[in-house]
Write an enzyme that holds these catalytic residues in place. Structure first.
Site, PDB file in Angstrom:
ATOM      1  N   HIS A   1       0.858  -1.186   0.000  1.00 24.20           N
ATOM      2  CA  HIS A   1       0.000   0.000   0.000  1.00 24.20           C
ATOM      3  C   HIS A   1       0.892   1.233   0.000  1.00 24.20           C
ATOM      4  O   HIS A   1       1.950   1.237   0.615  1.00 24.20           O
ATOM      5  CB  HIS A   1      -0.890   0.009   1.252  1.00 24.20           C
ATOM      6  CG  HIS A   1      -2.067   0.923   1.123  1.00 24.20           C
ATOM      7  ND1 HIS A   1      -1.984   2.282   1.365  1.00 24.20           N
ATOM      8  CD2 HIS A   1      -3.337   0.681   0.728  1.00 24.20           C
ATOM      9  CE1 HIS A   1      -3.172   2.822   1.142  1.00 24.20           C
ATOM     10  NE2 HIS A   1      -4.017   1.879   0.753  1.00 24.20           N
TER      11      HIS A   1
ATOM     12  N   ASP B   1      -7.992  -5.155   0.010  1.00 20.99           N
ATOM     13  CA  ASP B   1      -8.504  -6.038  -1.055  1.00 20.99           C
ATOM     14  C   ASP B   1      -8.168  -7.511  -0.837  1.00 20.99           C
ATOM     15  O   ASP B   1      -8.636  -8.366  -1.581  1.00 20.99           O
ATOM     16  CB  ASP B   1      -7.929  -5.576  -2.399  1.00 20.99           C
ATOM     17  CG  ASP B   1      -8.474  -4.205  -2.762  1.00 20.99           C
ATOM     18  OD1 ASP B   1      -7.665  -3.290  -3.002  1.00 20.99           O
ATOM     19  OD2 ASP B   1      -9.703  -4.043  -2.740  1.00 20.99           O
TER      20      ASP B   1
HETATM   21  C1  SDX Z   1      -6.320   0.138  -2.906  1.00 18.02           C
HETATM   22  O1  SDX Z   1      -4.427   4.571  -2.015  1.00 18.02           O
HETATM   23  C2  SDX Z   1      -5.404   4.007  -1.416  1.00 18.02           C
HETATM   24  O2  SDX Z   1      -5.806   4.441  -0.329  1.00 18.02           O
HETATM   25  C3  SDX Z   1      -6.036   2.838  -2.165  1.00 18.02           C
HETATM   26  C4  SDX Z   1      -7.040   2.009  -1.373  1.00 18.02           C
HETATM   27  C5  SDX Z   1      -8.310   2.785  -1.091  1.00 18.02           C
HETATM   28  O3  SDX Z   1      -9.002   2.428  -0.134  1.00 18.02           O
HETATM   29  O4  SDX Z   1      -8.643   3.690  -1.909  1.00 18.02           O
HETATM   30  O5  SDX Z   1      -6.470   1.586  -0.166  1.00 18.02           O
HETATM   31  C6  SDX Z   1      -7.461   0.781  -2.185  1.00 18.02           C
HETATM   32  O6  SDX Z   1      -6.106   0.470  -4.038  1.00 18.02           O
HETATM   33  C7  SDX Z   1      -5.450  -0.840  -2.176  1.00 18.02           C
HETATM   34  C8  SDX Z   1      -4.238  -1.325  -3.049  1.00 18.02           C
HETATM   35  C9  SDX Z   1      -4.753  -2.434  -3.986  1.00 18.02           C
HETATM   36  N1  SDX Z   1      -3.684  -2.829  -4.938  1.00 18.02           N
HETATM   37  C10 SDX Z   1      -3.055  -4.012  -4.838  1.00 18.02           C
HETATM   38  O7  SDX Z   1      -3.230  -4.814  -3.933  1.00 18.02           O
HETATM   39  C11 SDX Z   1      -2.106  -4.294  -6.007  1.00 18.02           C
HETATM   40  C12 SDX Z   1      -0.777  -4.851  -5.497  1.00 18.02           C
HETATM   41  N2  SDX Z   1      -0.082  -3.766  -4.777  1.00 18.02           N
HETATM   42  C13 SDX Z   1       0.945  -3.004  -5.517  1.00 18.02           C
HETATM   43  O8  SDX Z   1       0.631  -2.817  -6.858  1.00 18.02           O
HETATM   44  C14 SDX Z   1       1.416  -1.769  -4.736  1.00 18.02           C
HETATM   45  O9  SDX Z   1       1.667  -2.184  -3.458  1.00 18.02           O
HETATM   46  C15 SDX Z   1       0.544  -0.535  -4.674  1.00 18.02           C
HETATM   47  C16 SDX Z   1       0.116  -0.081  -6.028  1.00 18.02           C
HETATM   48  C17 SDX Z   1      -0.659  -0.787  -3.833  1.00 18.02           C
HETATM   49  C18 SDX Z   1       1.376   0.570  -4.012  1.00 18.02           C
HETATM   50  O10 SDX Z   1       2.390   0.875  -4.881  1.00 18.02           O
HETATM   51  P1  SDX Z   1       3.488   1.996  -4.503  1.00 18.02           P
HETATM   52  O11 SDX Z   1       3.119   2.738  -3.272  1.00 18.02           O
HETATM   53  O12 SDX Z   1       3.778   2.790  -5.738  1.00 18.02           O
HETATM   54  O13 SDX Z   1       4.707   1.136  -4.077  1.00 18.02           O
HETATM   55  P2  SDX Z   1       5.869   0.644  -5.046  1.00 18.02           P
HETATM   56  O14 SDX Z   1       5.271   0.032  -6.287  1.00 18.02           O
HETATM   57  O15 SDX Z   1       6.852   1.741  -5.202  1.00 18.02           O
HETATM   58  O16 SDX Z   1       6.469  -0.553  -4.171  1.00 18.02           O
HETATM   59  C19 SDX Z   1       7.635  -0.386  -3.378  1.00 18.02           C
HETATM   60  C20 SDX Z   1       8.412  -1.690  -3.571  1.00 18.02           C
HETATM   61  C21 SDX Z   1       8.768  -1.981  -5.042  1.00 18.02           C
HETATM   62  O17 SDX Z   1       9.892  -2.824  -5.044  1.00 18.02           O
HETATM   63  P3  SDX Z   1      11.392  -2.097  -5.258  1.00 18.02           P
HETATM   64  O18 SDX Z   1      11.271  -1.269  -6.528  1.00 18.02           O
HETATM   65  O19 SDX Z   1      11.611  -1.265  -4.015  1.00 18.02           O
HETATM   66  O20 SDX Z   1      12.336  -3.285  -5.384  1.00 18.02           O
HETATM   67  O21 SDX Z   1       7.587  -2.795  -3.140  1.00 18.02           O
HETATM   68  C22 SDX Z   1       7.354  -3.666  -4.245  1.00 18.02           C
HETATM   69  C23 SDX Z   1       7.616  -2.857  -5.499  1.00 18.02           C
HETATM   70  O22 SDX Z   1       7.964  -3.715  -6.574  1.00 18.02           O
HETATM   71  N3  SDX Z   1       5.942  -4.060  -4.161  1.00 18.02           N
HETATM   72  C24 SDX Z   1       5.492  -5.300  -4.368  1.00 18.02           C
HETATM   73  C25 SDX Z   1       4.110  -5.238  -4.131  1.00 18.02           C
HETATM   74  N4  SDX Z   1       3.770  -3.985  -3.795  1.00 18.02           N
HETATM   75  C26 SDX Z   1       4.909  -3.267  -3.811  1.00 18.02           C
HETATM   76  N5  SDX Z   1       6.135  -6.436  -4.736  1.00 18.02           N
HETATM   77  C27 SDX Z   1       5.345  -7.540  -4.871  1.00 18.02           C
HETATM   78  N6  SDX Z   1       4.014  -7.563  -4.658  1.00 18.02           N
HETATM   79  C28 SDX Z   1       3.368  -6.431  -4.291  1.00 18.02           C
HETATM   80  N7  SDX Z   1       2.050  -6.444  -4.088  1.00 18.02           N
END
Ligand code: SDX
Length: 416
Positions: A305, A362
């Site tokens: 998140h 989720d």
């Molecule tokens: C919602 O914003 C809100 O408030 C949203 C929400 C709401 O109520 O409105 O809470 C609802 O959208 C919840 C999120 C639902 N999405 C998912 O579950 C999809 C999977 N999650 C990821 O796509 C990600 O965690 C996000 C999109 C939720 C957050 O992305 P960020 O903040 O841009 O974080 P990032 O991509 O920069 O991640 C930081 C690191 C990265 O690795 P490095 O580049 O540091 O090596 O963490 C890794 C990412 O690759 N990472 C994950 C991961 N989430 C982050 N690696 C594997 N699996 C994951 N799920």
């Protein structure tokens, strides 16, 4: 004493930037005069460190895993209220007393009728359409009525427009479900609670069983937990579209389009699909390794998140609700077992621990909806149904914000 930050540039220019404090939470560096005084833009793709507005609706502390609506903790609200009391709280800033709640329910009933034109929009879609595509079109068509009645004037005083969106969305989502199932639509029964009315419009008599009150309570809790969430992507979209003076329904259709993405509200559908894939393969480790491989676009859906660097409090509540619903159903739910197994492995794995990746809202919501026989392509429309309250509340707050201007970010130009 006013807090300030000193910015010293390598050309010797020194400027002071005011630091503003809210009620609680991080302070903000006020940079609105930065470009005028230094010729510099700030650069923050994805707005990781950017506050776009001031707001008094919802507060999140991502490090502590805290979520509050109008100052009330989400766990208390989810335990002690039904969804229409939370709609009232978000819209008016305080929980309703009995009298206010009763009057509000009558208002919702009064504004809940869906017009023939919107029903025809639903019927115009092929049965194979994703429900979110139909929902976007329904709200875009609702903007025609707003425009006919109010033109382009932004009607920020009269909450009836916003309440009519909140009142109509359950019937619209239920009709979309029945359209793609090729079933007759079912009329609203406004004497029922908001959540029971919705489930009856979706399932009709099939809903008459000894589990209906269990399902109504579970869905009501899901609605409460999804109602608002500060400046998430879809709420930011609503505010941006509204900042140009576009009407509420046109702004809501932009919010629904944003929520659809699997990185945002579309994740709940993606989680169930992922759990089913893991069930097929029987190999959790393979999926954990894929999620950790930065050459593989696969992410563990329902994990991570932007703000929560601790357990999402909504996921904690939903995990409890999963156990409650499935125990009562005496269902040995394989998907819940896989989800818990996945969580256990991930929370011990250095990759997830180091990046503070926890289950988000989720991760468990789809397991409950799956147990209620709601198909996975309806999970995000149900998220949108609940979030309509938050979007409406945030839109009105922006429309009444004297500081609000049209949202128009700049760029770092790297072209010819
Ligand atoms: C919602 O914003 C809100 O408030 C949203 C929400 C709401 O109520 O409105 O809470 C609802 O959208 C919840 C999120 C639902 N999405 C998912 O579950 C999809 C999977 N999650 C990821 O796509 C990600 O965690 C996000 C999109 C939720 C957050 O992305 P960020 O903040 O841009 O974080 P990032 O991509 O920069 O991640 C930081 C690191 C990265 O690795 P490095 O580049 O540091 O090596 O963490 C890794 C990412 O690759 N990472 C994950 C991961 N989430 C982050 N690696 C594997 N699996 C994951 N799920």
């Amino acid at each position: 004493m006013d807090k300030k930050a000193l910015l010293e540039l390598n050309n010797g220019l020194k400027i002071e930037l005011p630091i503003l404090s809210g009620t609680i939470g991080p302070n903000v560096l006020n940079i609105k005069d930065l470009y005028r005084t230094t010729g510099l833009f700030t650069y923050d793709p994805g707005f990781v460190s950017t506050a776009s507005c001031s707001s008094s609706i919802t507060f999140i502390d991502g490090d502590e895993g805290v979520l509050k609506y109008r100052g009330h903790d989400i766990a208390d609200l989810a335990e002690n209220n039904n969804f229409t009391a939370i709609i009232y709280l978000l819209l008016y800033g305080a929980l309703p007393n009995l009298e206010q709640h009763k009057k509000f329910l009558l208002k919702i009933g009064e504004l809940s009728k869906v017009s023939e034109q919107v029903i025809n929009v639903i019927k115009a879609f092929p049965k194979t359409a994703h429900p979110m595509s139909i929902l976007i079109a329904c709200f875009a068509s609702l903007s025609a009525f707003y425009h006919e009645r109010y033109g382009n004037t932004v009607n920020s005083e009269n909450l009836d427009c916003g309440i009519s969106a909140i009142a109509q969305v359950p019937a619209i989502v239920a009709m979309i479900y029945r359209h793609i199932k090729n079933q007759e639509f079912i009329n609203a029964q406004n004497e029922l609670s908001y959540s029971e009315n919705f489930l009856r419009m979706m399932f009709g008599d099939a809903f008459n069983n000894d589990k209906s009150s269990l399902f109504v309570k579970a869905l009501d809790k899901i609605f409460i937990l999804h109602a608002d969430h500060e400046q998430n992507a879809s709420t930011a979209a609503i505010r941006l579209v509204g900042s140009a003076g576009s009407n509420l329904f046109a702004s809501l259709s932009a919010g629904i389009a944003t929520l659809w993405g699997p990185a945002h509200g579309g994740a709940n559908e993606a989680v169930i699909n992922m759990l089913r894939e893991i069930e097929q393969s029987g190999d959790i480790g393979k999926f954990i390794e894929k999620a950790k491989d930065d050459k593989d676009p696969f992410k563990l859906m329902g994990f991570g998140h932007r703000i929560y660097k601790n357990y999402d409090p909504r996921a904690r509540i939903l995990k409890g609700a999963c156990n409650e619903v499935l125990d009562k159903l005496e269902q040995d739910n394989k998907l819940l077992k896989i989800a818990k197994g996945l969580e256990e492995v991930a929370l011990k794995d250095e990759y997830f621990v180091m990046r503070k990746l926890y289950p988000n809202v989720d991760f468990y919501s789809g397991i409950i909806m799956n147990a209620i026989d709601i198909p996975s392509n309806m999970f995000t429309p149900i998220f949108a149904l609940a979030r309509t309250t938050g979007w409406v509340t945030q839109w009105y707050e922006m429309m009444n914000d004297k500081e609000a201007k049209i949202c128009r970010p700049r760029q770092l130009y790297v072209g010819e």
